[in-house]
Design an enzyme around this catalytic site. Structure first.
Site, mmCIF file in Angstrom:
data_model
loop_
_atom_site.group_PDB
_atom_site.id
_atom_site.type_symbol
_atom_site.label_atom_id
_atom_site.label_comp_id
_atom_site.label_asym_id
_atom_site.label_seq_id
_atom_site.Cartn_x
_atom_site.Cartn_y
_atom_site.Cartn_z
ATOM 1 N N CYS A 130 0.824 -1.213 0.000
ATOM 2 C CA CYS A 130 0.000 0.000 0.000
ATOM 3 C C CYS A 130 0.859 1.264 0.000
ATOM 4 O O CYS A 130 0.561 2.213 -0.728
ATOM 5 C CB CYS A 130 -0.951 0.003 1.196
ATOM 6 S SG CYS A 130 -2.268 -1.219 1.061
ATOM 7 N N HIS A 133 2.220 1.667 -3.499
ATOM 8 C CA HIS A 133 1.124 2.011 -4.407
ATOM 9 C C HIS A 133 0.746 3.486 -4.250
ATOM 10 O O HIS A 133 0.638 4.223 -5.238
ATOM 11 C CB HIS A 133 -0.065 1.092 -4.086
ATOM 12 C CG HIS A 133 -1.292 1.358 -4.885
ATOM 13 N ND1 HIS A 133 -1.674 0.574 -5.944
ATOM 14 C CD2 HIS A 133 -2.246 2.310 -4.770
ATOM 15 C CE1 HIS A 133 -2.812 1.031 -6.447
ATOM 16 N NE2 HIS A 133 -3.176 2.097 -5.747
ATOM 17 N N GLU A 134 0.547 3.931 -3.008
ATOM 18 C CA GLU A 134 0.099 5.307 -2.779
ATOM 19 C C GLU A 134 1.222 6.319 -3.028
ATOM 20 O O GLU A 134 0.960 7.410 -3.543
ATOM 21 C CB GLU A 134 -0.483 5.469 -1.370
ATOM 22 C CG GLU A 134 -1.642 4.540 -1.035
ATOM 23 C CD GLU A 134 -2.856 4.561 -1.982
ATOM 24 O OE1 GLU A 134 -2.884 5.330 -2.968
ATOM 25 O OE2 GLU A 134 -3.785 3.784 -1.741
ATOM 26 N N CYS A 135 2.466 5.983 -2.693
ATOM 27 C CA CYS A 135 3.582 6.891 -3.018
ATOM 28 C C CYS A 135 3.741 7.025 -4.523
ATOM 29 O O CYS A 135 4.016 8.127 -5.024
ATOM 30 C CB CYS A 135 4.878 6.426 -2.352
ATOM 31 S SG CYS A 135 4.947 6.810 -0.585
ATOM 32 N N LEU A 138 1.191 9.526 -5.613
ATOM 33 C CA LEU A 138 1.620 10.890 -5.304
ATOM 34 C C LEU A 138 2.675 11.392 -6.291
ATOM 35 O O LEU A 138 2.798 12.597 -6.510
ATOM 36 C CB LEU A 138 2.168 10.971 -3.876
ATOM 37 C CG LEU A 138 1.165 10.705 -2.753
ATOM 38 C CD1 LEU A 138 1.867 10.753 -1.406
ATOM 39 C CD2 LEU A 138 -0.013 11.677 -2.804
#
Length: 169
Positions: A130, A133-135, A138
């Site tokens: 996660c 994925h989220e970095c 961004l």
């Protein structure tokens, strides 16, 4: 708190890098609360500010109700293990589309909390996936970009077909 509208694939904002957060104030806290509400309504386990059209480096993760939500401001991966794992991924911006992605098995993330204090967290397994994925999100890297061209095209075709059939109902 409010549920915000989620930016849907293929919106170009999903491929734009988010700007660092510099103001740790009530507006940021409200954004984080809205992201949590929006993620839960989607439903999902992770969301970034760009998913709601705000190009700021804010992430909310809630992998289980027992652990509760965690908020990461300006997160960056400062270390990752050489070992990798494969895990099914998707996006609140592309509901119903899922495919396995290969990522590092463990990571260390440096971030700020809602007050602006620096923190570090080590994560493995799903939480490590996660964070990566989220970095990526961004940084303007939508998860599909981590797939081979063949898999990416298959996922997009399937998603577009599902969207057309949903629109016809």
């Amino acid at each position: 708190m409010a549920v915000r509208q989620i930016v849907k694939f293929p919106d170009p904002r999903l491929r734009q890098p988010a700007a660092p957060v510099t103001a740790f104030d009530a507006t940021l806290a409200a954004l984080a609360a809205d992201l949590l509400d929006t993620m839960r309504a989607a439903p999902g386990i992770g969301i970034t500010a760009p998913h709601v059209g705000v190009l700021a480096r804010v992430v909310v993760l809630e992998l289980s109700p027992e652990e509760g939500p965690r908020i990461y401001i300006n997160p960056e991966i400062v270390w990752s293990s050489p070992e990798t794992i494969r895990h099914a991924e998707g996006s609140v911006s592309m509901p119903g589309a899922i495919e396995e992605v290969e990522r590092q098995a463990r990571v260390r993330v440096r971030y700020q909390d809602l007050a602006g204090a620096f923190q570090e967290e080590e994560a493995e397994g799903l939480r490590a996936v996660c964070h990566q994925h989220e970095c990526d999100q961004l940084d303007g890297i939508f998860w599909l970009q981590r797939l081979s061209r063949l898999k990416r095209e298959r996922v997009v075709r399937k998603y577009e077909k599902a969207q057309r059939s949903d629109a016809g109902r």
